[in-house]
Design a protein around this motif. Structure first.
Motif, mmCIF file in Angstrom:
data_model
loop_
_atom_site.group_PDB
_atom_site.id
_atom_site.type_symbol
_atom_site.label_atom_id
_atom_site.label_comp_id
_atom_site.label_asym_id
_atom_site.label_seq_id
_atom_site.Cartn_x
_atom_site.Cartn_y
_atom_site.Cartn_z
ATOM 1 N N PHE A 1 16.993 -50.288 10.267
ATOM 2 C CA PHE A 1 17.242 -50.464 8.829
ATOM 3 C C PHE A 1 17.285 -51.938 8.422
ATOM 4 C CE2 PHE A 1 19.003 -46.295 9.883
ATOM 5 C CZ PHE A 1 18.429 -45.513 8.894
ATOM 6 N N ALA A 2 16.676 -52.793 9.233
ATOM 7 C CA ALA A 2 16.723 -54.235 8.965
ATOM 8 C C ALA A 2 16.053 -54.613 7.643
ATOM 9 C CB ALA A 2 16.069 -54.993 10.116
ATOM 10 N N ARG A 3 15.030 -53.831 7.225
ATOM 11 C CA ARG A 3 14.297 -54.184 6.004
ATOM 12 C C ARG A 3 14.992 -53.692 4.743
ATOM 13 N NH1 ARG A 3 7.845 -53.292 7.499
ATOM 14 N NH2 ARG A 3 7.802 -54.754 9.283
ATOM 15 N N TRP A 4 15.998 -52.868 4.894
ATOM 16 C CA TRP A 4 16.748 -52.422 3.716
ATOM 17 C C TRP A 4 17.610 -53.559 3.189
ATOM 18 C CZ3 TRP A 4 19.024 -46.790 3.919
ATOM 19 C CH2 TRP A 4 17.985 -45.883 4.071
ATOM 20 N N SER B 1 21.586 -50.328 1.719
ATOM 21 C CA SER B 1 22.269 -49.846 2.920
ATOM 22 C C SER B 1 23.703 -49.453 2.615
ATOM 23 C CB SER B 1 22.245 -50.927 4.011
ATOM 24 O OG SER B 1 20.921 -51.220 4.412
ATOM 25 N N SER B 2 24.389 -50.252 1.803
ATOM 26 C CA SER B 2 25.780 -49.959 1.459
ATOM 27 C C SER B 2 25.887 -48.652 0.687
ATOM 28 C CB SER B 2 26.387 -51.101 0.643
ATOM 29 O OG SER B 2 26.495 -52.271 1.403
ATOM 30 N N LEU B 3 25.007 -48.469 -0.300
ATOM 31 C CA LEU B 3 25.069 -47.267 -1.127
ATOM 32 C C LEU B 3 24.721 -46.008 -0.334
ATOM 33 C CD1 LEU B 3 23.487 -48.548 -4.471
ATOM 34 C CD2 LEU B 3 25.903 -48.285 -3.890
ATOM 35 N N VAL B 4 23.643 -46.081 0.440
ATOM 36 C CA VAL B 4 23.218 -44.906 1.216
ATOM 37 C C VAL B 4 24.251 -44.565 2.290
ATOM 38 C CG1 VAL B 4 21.479 -44.008 2.816
ATOM 39 C CG2 VAL B 4 20.767 -45.270 0.777
ATOM 40 N N ALA C 1 25.951 -54.030 6.602
ATOM 41 C CA ALA C 1 25.588 -54.419 5.238
ATOM 42 C C ALA C 1 26.826 -54.780 4.428
ATOM 43 C CB ALA C 1 24.829 -53.277 4.562
ATOM 44 N N SER C 2 27.875 -53.995 4.549
ATOM 45 C CA SER C 2 29.095 -54.256 3.805
ATOM 46 C C SER C 2 29.743 -55.563 4.235
ATOM 47 C CB SER C 2 30.074 -53.083 3.998
ATOM 48 O OG SER C 2 31.264 -53.307 3.297
ATOM 49 N N PHE D 1 31.287 -49.537 -7.946
ATOM 50 C CA PHE D 1 31.811 -50.903 -7.944
ATOM 51 C C PHE D 1 31.032 -51.812 -6.994
ATOM 52 C CE2 PHE D 1 35.276 -49.074 -10.277
ATOM 53 C CZ PHE D 1 35.770 -50.129 -11.025
ATOM 54 N N THR D 2 30.433 -51.245 -5.963
ATOM 55 C CA THR D 2 29.544 -52.046 -5.127
ATOM 56 C C THR D 2 28.354 -52.525 -5.945
ATOM 57 O OG1 THR D 2 30.153 -50.875 -3.096
ATOM 58 C CG2 THR D 2 28.057 -52.040 -3.095
ATOM 59 N N GLY D 3 27.766 -51.617 -6.709
ATOM 60 C CA GLY D 3 26.628 -51.982 -7.549
ATOM 61 C C GLY D 3 26.988 -53.024 -8.596
#
Length: 410
Positions: free
Chosen positions: A286-289, A294-297, A335-336, A396-398
């Motif tokens: 998932f490096a290209r995400w 990545s956080s949302l999914v 990601a987070s 809230f992440t978005g």
């Protein structure tokens, strides 16, 4: 492994201490929820768990504040000494001759406060002696060690907490004592006297010191999202533990009886074993995400997955969900952490790190509240509550990332 031995000795020792601390904590932590439910009921247990997290929240803020004036080592010694005392009390109150769940709670409260008090100083010490070049490797190593120690601790707790509780609690006290001796004799201070801040030790002084973080609207939004993630991550320790203890359909696998407590261990072992074996592969996959995607999914997979486990009572469906949940965790975690580092004011990392250490207790308070609320709303209501938390965290992440992007374009 050769890169590990090139690290500063304090970092090597801190990773060793983290292995010990997490292992002993995960061997008893989830099981204590079941322990309290058995002796005091779900409603009282929920309030007790909330009080522990409130105390941990306050201790974390205060420990972070003092680590800049006392120095890192003194704060760590104080916190870990409290852990030792707490675990000794808990062990003494669960001997073959005498059991007192109320004093046991006091012991674990002391241990939790000590851990929370020491954590910001430990994090600050790691930052003091690391560099931008090796910090990513250090965090990856810590994440791997945490999961390995959770796997070991959960295995010990699931199989021995019910049948050999006294011996297991003695082991936790010895583990905390070993950490205390490591700090006392081998850890060196990383904050020189000339760099220590002249600041008060009162509650008002702490509030003023953290005011700068509270005024950062972008970071506060991201911390709200972080609280939601903490609620999701702590589900196995709180509602899922109580749910499995009360509702899981006992079964046998390869001649071994699997009851609720052991099913919780199976889920935890599956999770940590997958992370230990597959984390590197998943990071590359998932490096290209983007960090946001990545956080949302990852948050969605974890939140929805745990909500479904609140409704399940059989072995195989729970095992399948455990695998799916772990995939979500491996997507969201790096990601987070990357986003959190970018959200911080780079000139105030110490204060921001101290504030971040209080996020887990807040999330755990909300997670333990689900245990109490379940008395009224049941499994379905608990699942819906967790879905609401998941959506809030994603929202809230978005919002925080949108503000970060606006800053980049200025």
């Amino acid at each position: 492994m050769s890169d590990f031995f090139k690290l500063d000795r304090n970092i090597q020792l801190r990773i060793l201490m983290m292995f010990i601390t997490v292992a002993i904590g995960s061997s008893v932590g989830p099981n204590m929820t079941i322990y309290y439910v058995e002796y005091m009921g779900a409603l009282v247990t929920g309030f007790l768990l909330v009080s522990v997290q409130v105390a941990g929240f306050i201790a974390g803020l205060y420990g972070g504040h003092l680590s800049d004036s006392w120095g890192r080592k003194r704060v760590m010694l104080t916190g870990i000494a409290l852990m030792v005392v707490g675990y000794v009390v808990a062990a003494a109150m669960n001997s073959p001759y005498y059991v007192n769940p109320y004093v046991t709670f006091i012991g674990f409260l002391l241990a939790s406060v000590g851990l929370s008090f020491a954590s910001p100083a430990e994090e600050a010490m790691m930052i003091d002696v690391s560099t931008v070049q090796n910090r990513k490797f250090i965090y990856a190593m810590i994440y791997w060690v945490i999961n390995l120690s959770i796997m070991i601790g959960a295995s010990l707790g699931g199989w021995f907490f019910k049948t050999a509780r006294f011996e297991l609690l003695i082991g936790t006290a010895l583990g905390a004592l070993i950490s205390l001796l490591i700090v006392l004799f081998w850890i060196t201070e990383t904050l020189p006297v000339e760099r220590r801040q002249k600041q008060g030790r009162s509650v008002w002084a702490v509030i003023k010191n953290y005011r700068i973080v509270l005024l950062d609207r972008r970071y506060v939004k991201f911390m709200v999202a972080g609280i939601g993630i903490a609620v999701i991550f702590s589900s196995p320790d709180y509602y899922l533990a109580a749910h499995l203890a009360q509702s899981f359909h006992t079964t046998s696998m390869f001649g071994v009886q699997i009851f609720g407590q052991r099913m919780l261990s199976v889920i935890t072992i599956t999770n940590t074993l997958m992370i230990v074996l597959l984390m590197g592969f998943m990071t590359k996959l998932f490096a290209r995400w983007s960090d946001l995607k990545s956080s949302l999914v990852g948050t969605a997979i974890q939140g929805i997955g745990f909500a479904i486990t609140f409704l399940l009572t059989d072995f195989w469906p729970l095992l399948v969900l455990a695998i799916i949940l772990t995939i979500g965790e491996m997507i969201v975690t790096p990601a987070s952490q990357s986003l959190r580092a970018e959200m911080m004011n780079q000139e105030k990392i110490g204060v921001y790190s101290g504030f971040s250490s209080a996020i887990r207790p807040i999330g755990f308070i909300l997670s333990s509240g689900i245990v109490s609320a379940s008395v009224l709303i049941g499994n379905v209501g608990a699942a819906l509550l967790l879905l609401l938390v998941t959506l809030t965290s994603m929202l809230f992440t978005g919002l925080a990332v949108q503000m970060l992007r606006e800053k980049r374009t200025r």
